[in-house]
Design a protein around this motif. Structure first.
Motif, PDB file in Angstrom:
ATOM      1  N   MET A  16      31.716  55.078  57.422  1.00 34.27           N
ATOM      2  CA  MET A  16      30.889  54.133  56.676  1.00 34.27           C
ATOM      3  C   MET A  16      31.868  52.925  56.467  1.00 34.27           C
ATOM      4  N   PRO A  17      31.832  51.853  57.007  1.00 31.54           N
ATOM      5  CA  PRO A  17      32.858  50.694  56.811  1.00 31.54           C
ATOM      6  C   PRO A  17      32.816  50.083  55.242  1.00 31.54           C
ATOM      7  N   GLU A  18      34.049  49.945  55.138  1.00 34.43           N
ATOM      8  CA  GLU A  18      34.123  49.200  53.462  1.00 34.43           C
ATOM      9  C   GLU A  18      33.630  47.879  53.569  1.00 34.43           C
ATOM     10  N   ASP A  19      32.980  47.482  52.368  1.00 37.55           N
ATOM     11  CA  ASP A  19      32.480  46.303  52.248  1.00 37.55           C
ATOM     12  C   ASP A  19      33.735  45.303  51.764  1.00 37.55           C
ATOM     13  N   PRO A  20      34.050  44.197  52.355  1.00 43.33           N
ATOM     14  CA  PRO A  20      35.310  43.471  51.861  1.00 43.33           C
ATOM     15  C   PRO A  20      35.060  42.539  50.666  1.00 43.33           C
ATOM     16  N   ILE A  21      33.908  42.151  50.684  1.00 43.24           N
ATOM     17  CA  ILE A  21      33.619  41.505  49.238  1.00 43.24           C
ATOM     18  C   ILE A  21      33.684  42.418  47.959  1.00 43.24           C
ATOM     19  N   ALA A  22      33.095  43.482  48.298  1.00 44.62           N
ATOM     20  CA  ALA A  22      32.997  44.580  47.043  1.00 44.62           C
ATOM     21  C   ALA A  22      34.574  44.988  46.944  1.00 44.62           C
ATOM     22  N   HIS A  23      35.413  45.195  47.777  1.00 41.19           N
ATOM     23  CA  HIS A  23      36.674  45.634  47.776  1.00 41.19           C
ATOM     24  C   HIS A  23      37.326  44.402  46.868  1.00 41.19           C
ATOM     25  N   HIS A  24      37.080  43.016  47.543  1.00 41.44           N
ATOM     26  CA  HIS A  24      37.910  41.946  46.672  1.00 41.44           C
ATOM     27  C   HIS A  24      37.597  42.038  45.280  1.00 41.44           C
ATOM     28  N   ARG A  25      36.174  42.073  45.022  1.00 40.56           N
ATOM     29  CA  ARG A  25      35.796  42.153  43.558  1.00 40.56           C
ATOM     30  C   ARG A  25      36.518  43.217  42.894  1.00 40.56           C
ATOM     31  N   LEU A  26      36.389  44.362  43.516  1.00 41.99           N
ATOM     32  CA  LEU A  26      37.216  45.479  42.672  1.00 41.99           C
ATOM     33  C   LEU A  26      38.664  45.244  42.503  1.00 41.99           C
ATOM     34  N   ALA A  27      39.120  44.522  43.247  1.00 36.56           N
ATOM     35  CA  ALA A  27      40.616  44.010  43.048  1.00 36.56           C
ATOM     36  C   ALA A  27      40.903  43.199  42.083  1.00 36.56           C
ATOM     37  N   ALA A  28      39.757  41.894  42.011  1.00 32.60           N
ATOM     38  CA  ALA A  28      39.981  41.006  41.107  1.00 32.60           C
ATOM     39  C   ALA A  28      39.530  41.619  39.498  1.00 32.60           C
ATOM     40  N   LEU A  29      38.605  42.585  39.336  1.00 35.36           N
ATOM     41  CA  LEU A  29      38.234  43.259  38.202  1.00 35.36           C
ATOM     42  C   LEU A  29      39.652  44.092  37.721  1.00 35.36           C
ATOM     43  N   SER A  30      40.164  44.672  38.492  1.00 29.70           N
ATOM     44  CA  SER A  30      41.419  45.788  38.271  1.00 29.70           C
ATOM     45  C   SER A  30      42.434  44.645  38.074  1.00 29.70           C
ATOM     46  N   TRP A  31      42.665  43.579  38.549  1.00 27.92           N
ATOM     47  CA  TRP A  31      43.721  42.608  38.250  1.00 27.92           C
ATOM     48  C   TRP A  31      43.458  42.263  36.738  1.00 27.92           C
ATOM     49  N   ARG A  32      42.143  41.632  36.521  1.00 27.90           N
ATOM     50  CA  ARG A  32      42.109  41.420  35.230  1.00 27.90           C
ATOM     51  C   ARG A  32      42.366  42.198  34.001  1.00 27.90           C
ATOM     52  N   PHE A  33      41.939  43.510  34.448  1.00 35.00           N
ATOM     53  CA  PHE A  33      41.887  44.693  33.451  1.00 35.00           C
ATOM     54  C   PHE A  33      43.493  44.764  33.158  1.00 35.00           C
ATOM     55  N   GLU A  34      44.309  44.831  34.173  1.00 27.41           N
ATOM     56  CA  GLU A  34      45.598  45.021  33.939  1.00 27.41           C
ATOM     57  C   GLU A  34      46.232  43.837  33.225  1.00 27.41           C
ATOM     58  N   GLU A  35      45.870  42.474  33.314  1.00 25.23           N
ATOM     59  CA  GLU A  35      46.234  41.359  32.688  1.00 25.23           C
ATOM     60  C   GLU A  35      46.069  41.547  31.295  1.00 25.23           C
ATOM     61  N   ALA A  36      44.748  41.934  31.015  1.00 26.55           N
ATOM     62  CA  ALA A  36      44.409  41.902  29.469  1.00 26.55           C
ATOM     63  C   ALA A  36      45.070  43.148  28.849  1.00 26.55           C
ATOM     64  N   THR A  37      45.217  44.319  29.505  1.00 22.72           N
ATOM     65  CA  THR A  37      46.106  45.382  28.854  1.00 22.72           C
ATOM     66  C   THR A  37      47.528  44.941  28.532  1.00 22.72           C
ATOM     67  N   GLU A  38      47.971  44.229  29.524  1.00 24.03           N
ATOM     68  CA  GLU A  38      49.425  43.980  29.204  1.00 24.03           C
ATOM     69  C   GLU A  38      49.388  42.751  28.331  1.00 24.03           C
ATOM     70  N   LYS A  39      48.543  42.045  28.103  1.00 23.79           N
ATOM     71  CA  LYS A  39      48.505  40.867  27.046  1.00 23.79           C
ATOM     72  C   LYS A  39      48.119  41.560  25.785  1.00 23.79           C
ATOM     73  N   ASN A  40      47.423  42.514  25.633  1.00 22.15           N
ATOM     74  CA  ASN A  40      47.223  43.281  24.237  1.00 22.15           C
ATOM     75  C   ASN A  40      48.248  44.145  24.012  1.00 22.15           C
ATOM     76  N   ASP A  41      49.205  44.698  25.096  1.00 17.30           N
ATOM     77  CA  ASP A  41      50.221  45.456  24.819  1.00 17.30           C
ATOM     78  C   ASP A  41      51.394  44.506  24.050  1.00 17.30           C
ATOM     79  N   ARG A  42      51.647  43.061  24.548  1.00 18.36           N
ATOM     80  CA  ARG A  42      52.529  42.425  24.250  1.00 18.36           C
ATOM     81  C   ARG A  42      52.234  42.037  22.838  1.00 18.36           C
ATOM     82  N   GLU A  43      50.939  41.567  22.631  1.00 15.95           N
ATOM     83  CA  GLU A  43      50.405  41.299  21.242  1.00 15.95           C
ATOM     84  C   GLU A  43      50.865  42.555  20.157  1.00 15.95           C
TER      85      GLU A  43
END
Length: 79
Positions: free
Chosen positions: A1-28
């Protein structure tokens, strides 16, 4: 089954946001932890200073009482 590029992009964006928030929380958290570490000795010092001040005030009160007693004694002896 081929991967959905939109879903893949959304998942990457959510992962990036989560990592950014985690880094910010760690710094604070590190900033707060550092501030707390700096404040603890100061709070201890304030307690010691308050104890010393209380002792000095008690000493001053005792000296004032002795002086008042001497004044009363001198005034009553002058009659």
């Amino acid at each position: 089954m081929p991967e959905d590029p939109i879903a893949h992009h959304r998942l990457a964006a959510l992962s990036w946001r989560f990592e950014e928030a985690t880094e910010k929380n760690d710094r604070e958290f590190e900033i707060i932890k550092s501030d707390m570490t700096a404040v603890r000795p100061q709070a201890g010092n304030l307690g010691q200073k308050a104890d010393r001040l209380q002792a000095r005030l008690e000493d001053l009160g005792q000296r004032l009482n002795r002086n008042q007693a001497q004044i009363v004694k001198l005034l009553t002896g002058r009659r």
